[in-house]
Design a protein around this motif. Structure first.
Motif, PDB file in Angstrom:
ATOM      1  N   CYS A   1      10.273  -1.949  -7.535  1.00 59.78           N
ATOM      2  CA  CYS A   1       9.928  -3.056  -6.633  1.00 59.78           C
ATOM      3  C   CYS A   1      10.801  -3.084  -5.392  1.00 59.78           C
ATOM      4  O   CYS A   1      10.323  -3.424  -4.303  1.00 59.78           O
ATOM      5  CB  CYS A   1      10.021  -4.386  -7.387  1.00 59.78           C
ATOM      6  SG  CYS A   1       8.756  -4.578  -8.657  1.00 59.78           S
TER       7      CYS A   1
ATOM      8  N   ARG B   1       3.629  -8.850   0.674  1.00 54.77           N
ATOM      9  CA  ARG B   1       3.707  -7.625  -0.122  1.00 54.77           C
ATOM     10  C   ARG B   1       3.946  -8.036  -1.582  1.00 54.77           C
ATOM     11  O   ARG B   1       4.972  -8.656  -1.885  1.00 54.77           O
ATOM     12  CB  ARG B   1       4.836  -6.717   0.363  1.00 54.77           C
ATOM     13  CG  ARG B   1       4.761  -6.347   1.854  1.00 54.77           C
ATOM     14  CD  ARG B   1       3.537  -5.487   2.155  1.00 54.77           C
ATOM     15  NE  ARG B   1       3.347  -5.255   3.571  1.00 54.77           N
ATOM     16  CZ  ARG B   1       3.747  -4.159   4.213  1.00 54.77           C
ATOM     17  NH1 ARG B   1       4.395  -3.204   3.546  1.00 54.77           N
ATOM     18  NH2 ARG B   1       3.527  -4.006   5.501  1.00 54.77           N
TER      19      ARG B   1
ATOM     20  N   CYS C   1       4.008  -6.831  -5.670  1.00 52.91           N
ATOM     21  CA  CYS C   1       4.010  -5.795  -6.696  1.00 52.91           C
ATOM     22  C   CYS C   1       3.420  -6.357  -7.984  1.00 52.91           C
ATOM     23  O   CYS C   1       3.811  -7.435  -8.435  1.00 52.91           O
ATOM     24  CB  CYS C   1       5.436  -5.309  -6.967  1.00 52.91           C
ATOM     25  SG  CYS C   1       6.147  -4.320  -5.641  1.00 52.91           S
TER      26      CYS C   1
ATOM     27  N   TYR D   1       0.604  -3.685  -4.640  1.00 55.79           N
ATOM     28  CA  TYR D   1       1.022  -2.411  -5.220  1.00 55.79           C
ATOM     29  C   TYR D   1       0.780  -2.453  -6.726  1.00 55.79           C
ATOM     30  O   TYR D   1       1.381  -3.277  -7.427  1.00 55.79           O
ATOM     31  CB  TYR D   1       2.497  -2.147  -4.949  1.00 55.79           C
ATOM     32  CG  TYR D   1       2.853  -2.065  -3.486  1.00 55.79           C
ATOM     33  CD1 TYR D   1       2.602  -0.907  -2.762  1.00 55.79           C
ATOM     34  CD2 TYR D   1       3.440  -3.149  -2.843  1.00 55.79           C
ATOM     35  CE1 TYR D   1       2.939  -0.835  -1.413  1.00 55.79           C
ATOM     36  CE2 TYR D   1       3.775  -3.084  -1.505  1.00 55.79           C
ATOM     37  CZ  TYR D   1       3.524  -1.920  -0.789  1.00 55.79           C
ATOM     38  OH  TYR D   1       3.858  -1.858   0.544  1.00 55.79           O
TER      39      TYR D   1
ATOM     40  N   ARG E   1       9.480  -1.215  -2.532  1.00 54.70           N
ATOM     41  CA  ARG E   1       8.266  -1.742  -1.914  1.00 54.70           C
ATOM     42  C   ARG E   1       8.440  -3.135  -1.332  1.00 54.70           C
ATOM     43  O   ARG E   1       7.577  -3.606  -0.596  1.00 54.70           O
ATOM     44  CB  ARG E   1       7.143  -1.753  -2.958  1.00 54.70           C
ATOM     45  CG  ARG E   1       6.752  -0.345  -3.405  1.00 54.70           C
ATOM     46  CD  ARG E   1       5.924  -0.357  -4.675  1.00 54.70           C
ATOM     47  NE  ARG E   1       5.472   0.995  -5.018  1.00 54.70           N
ATOM     48  CZ  ARG E   1       6.217   1.885  -5.679  1.00 54.70           C
ATOM     49  NH1 ARG E   1       7.428   1.557  -6.078  1.00 54.70           N
ATOM     50  NH2 ARG E   1       5.738   3.085  -5.932  1.00 54.70           N
TER      51      ARG E   1
END
Length: 375
Positions: free
Chosen positions: A67, A9, A11, A47, A70
């Motif tokens: 952040c 994941r 950002c 993201y 997420r």
């Protein structure tokens, strides 16, 4: 290639260039990089947190909240890509939106926040625009950001020099609003970033690709006093990598291994800033890398080193501090944590655990003074 099932994941935080303003498919360079990583087999969610008009000050304000939502701890492999700069130097009524002295402060604040949160970070520098006067300021800011990223152990990708005189980039920017490119410009920008990005993503998915799994990042663990263990944080892994980088770049050892600089050290201070040093061997007793790094940290304003690690040259991996360094650390920084090599891999422990029966210099000094007075 990285772990096939690693759930990454990432950002992407920054300004309108991150958002992809001007790109008709609205993929920008961020979308193209994510697509390239997925094509390499990575399981990646990106993201886009680019906000048009954002300066470094505005990014610093929103970074943690946006952040953290997420990148929940312990659920995914986290990552952070940062990019800002043009809005900092843009002038309104003759004054830059962010004063030059504030730009460095904001960068340090953002980098410290990222490292303190345990998010491995990649930084992309600001691109040029069509205004040559603004470009001169962008070029200076690019150098400042590159230096700060290096100080924090963050990979920095500078794109300014490659784009400022590139005919396609200048044509694309001029065809839009004088700042943002169109489709072909973003394709060019993404291509400049891609090599560093793909290496960085590969390290996120499997940080042991380039090193010996028996002595390096594959067994990064932290053990608490009760005997439990857990993997080191991403910030700790980055500290090991920074120590390795500084000695790889600085060693002068010859084919036989002889040299004055054979150990590198990295420490993280109370603000998340990384300071580095290398040893200076001499038969009279030159300083170890740990002592050099501690001195450099103090000279830079650090008050309370938090974590420290030393790495040998030529791929020798993490090395535990010598007896002298353990005593120095115990006397001056008894709360510091040390990343050490054990039979079960790397672990993070306190200096007091490494030297449980240390010589108590302060107490001995008091005893000697009392004895002298009594005599």
């Amino acid at each position: 290639m990285g772990q096939a099932n690693a759930d990454l994941r990432v950002c992407f935080v920054g300004d309108s260039f991150v958002a992809g303003v001007g790109d008709r498919p609205h993929r920008g360079w961020m979308g193209r990089l994510v697509e390239a990583a997925i094509a390499r087999g990575h399981q990646l969610t990106g993201y886009n947190l680019g906000v048009r008009g954002d300066t470094s000050e505005l990014i610093a304000r929103r970074l943690r909240e946006e952040c953290s939502a997420r990148l929940p701890a312990d659920r995914y492999v986290p990552g952070l890509v940062l990019s800002w700069g043009v809005n900092d130097v843009v002038r309104i009524q003759g004054h830059p939106r962010v004063a030059p002295e504030e730009r460095r402060i904001n960068a340090r604040r953002i980098f410290a926040e990222a490292l303190g949160s345990g998010w491995p970070t990649l930084m992309v520098g600001p691109p040029p625009v069509s205004d040559d006067e603004v470009n001169a300021d962008i070029e200076r800011l690019d150098a400042v950001l590159a230096a700060e990223a290096a100080q924090h152990g963050i990979t920095y990708v500078s794109v300014y020099a490659s784009l400022v005189d590139h005919p396609l980039w200048r044509r694309e920017v001029a065809a839009d609003d004088g700042a943002h490119p169109q489709d072909a410009g973003y394709e060019l920008l993404a291509g400049l970033i891609a090599p560093a990005w793909l290496r960085w993503v590969g390290n996120l998915a499997e940080p042991t690709d380039e090193h010996d799994p028996k002595t390096d990042d594959a067994h990064l663990e932290r053990r608490d006093p009760a005997g439990g263990s857990e993997r080191l944080s991403a910030a700790d892994e980055q500290l090991v990598q920074r120590a390795r980088q500084v000695i790889d770049a600085s060693t002068d050892a010859d084919q036989l291994g002889d040299g004055a600089h054979t150990m590198g050290c990295a420490l993280r201070d109370e603000n998340g800033v990384i300071h580095v040093g290398v040893n200076l061997y001499h038969f009279t007793g030159g300083p170890c890398a740990e002592l050099v790094a501690l001195g450099a940290a103090r000279a830079a304003g650090a008050q309370s080193p938090q974590v420290i690690v030393a790495v040998g040259n030529n791929g020798r991996g993490v090395k535990n501090p010598c007896g002298r360094c353990r005593q120095v650390l115990t006397d001056n920084y008894p709360e510091i944590q040390i990343i050490t090599a054990t039979g079960q891999g790397l672990q993070r422990t306190s200096v007091l655990q490494l030297l449980p029966l240390a010589f108590d210099h302060a107490t001995e000094q008091n005893i000697d003074a009392e004895t002298w007075r009594e005599a």
